[in-house]
Design a protein around this motif. Structure first.
Motif: not given
Length: 259
Positions: A75-104
């Motif tokens: 549900e994109n509420l947390v993000m797993r990072r291999q070898g580092k652990g699980t982090f609270v997801a943030t809109h600053s992260a590259q993989q989710v910062q365009y999550r709500f941007l649908k105009l391409h």
């Protein structure tokens, strides 16, 4: 946050009888983790405790915690990072910062096109009209921040947005603050106001602009536009933003991935 838990379902002897209120144990653990996220125990971008630590905290197996975190990650509420652990997801992260941007853009991608140029038309504190209050689960007349802005890509006005935010949660928001922030607006909400949007619902229809809208987008009143009304929610389905956008789609398209 209390770590107390309903009776464990991990052994048959302790399993409650199925009924309307019954939920699997991993779902209960997921709910407890969500409570911690909502309370700000772990901030966006921060590392959460390991599966082993959470299992000890909630007195359940590590596998139960893993299943709860699997759902939170899906549900994109947390993000797993291999070898580092699980982090609270943030809109600053590259993989989710365009999550709500649908105009391409029709050619290239969002990263290549670059950040939209923002022009703030208005930013003011007003009393919520009945319809706005209802969509934000407020009382009619409660304070809201109202923002109107135009987003341009490569110098071309493309999106006209009207945004309403609960006044209490976004007290002090200014046009200068919105304009100056270099990252995504939702990331600013996280950093400056501690509000993280975790999901959104949208209504889409085709419309024609009125005279004022057409002037701001530099089009004629006969130009078809895409109207997108979005309600964005923070944890536990609390509505925290109403956004009504008009999209010019001659060089862009609305893209949605269906799973």
């Amino acid at each position: 946050m209390s770590s107390s838990l309903p009776p464990s379902t991990e052994t048959p002897a302790a399993a409650p009888a199925p009924g309307p209120a019954f939920s699997p144990l991993y779902q209960q653990i997921k709910g407890l983790i969500l409570q911690s996220l909502e309370a700000g125990e772990w901030r966006p971008g921060e590392l959460i405790p390991s599966e082993m630590e959470l299992a000890a905290r909630f007195r359940v197996s590590q596998g139960t915690v893993r299943k709860a975190i699997d759902e939170l990650a899906a549900e994109n509420l947390v993000m797993r990072r291999q070898g580092k652990g699980t982090f609270v997801a943030t809109h600053s992260a590259q993989q989710v910062q365009y999550r709500f941007l649908k105009l391409h853009p029709d050619t290239g991608d969002v990263q290549e096109e670059g950040r939209a140029q923002r022009r703030i038309i208005d930013c003011k504190r007003v009393r919520a009209p009945a319809e706005i209050a209802r969509l934000l689960s407020l009382r009619s007349g409660d304070a809201v921040m109202q923002v109107r802005r135009v987003l341009a890509f490569v110098g071309t006005p493309t999106i006209l947005e009207d945004i309403w935010l609960p006044g209490q949660a976004f007290k002090g928001l200014t046009a200068e603050q919105i304009s100056a922030y270099q990252g995504p607006t939702y990331a600013m909400f996280e950093v400056e106001y501690g509000v993280r949007m975790v999901r959104a619902e949208e209504k889409i229809r085709a419309v024609l602009p009125d005279a004022e809208q057409a002037e701001l987008l530099q089009v004629s009143t006969s130009t078809p536009l895409l109207s997108v009304e979005r309600v964005a929610y923070t944890y536990n389905d609390v509505p925290m933003e109403l956004r009504r956008g008009l999209y010019l789609t001659d060089t862009h398209h609305y893209r949605n991935a269906l799973n």
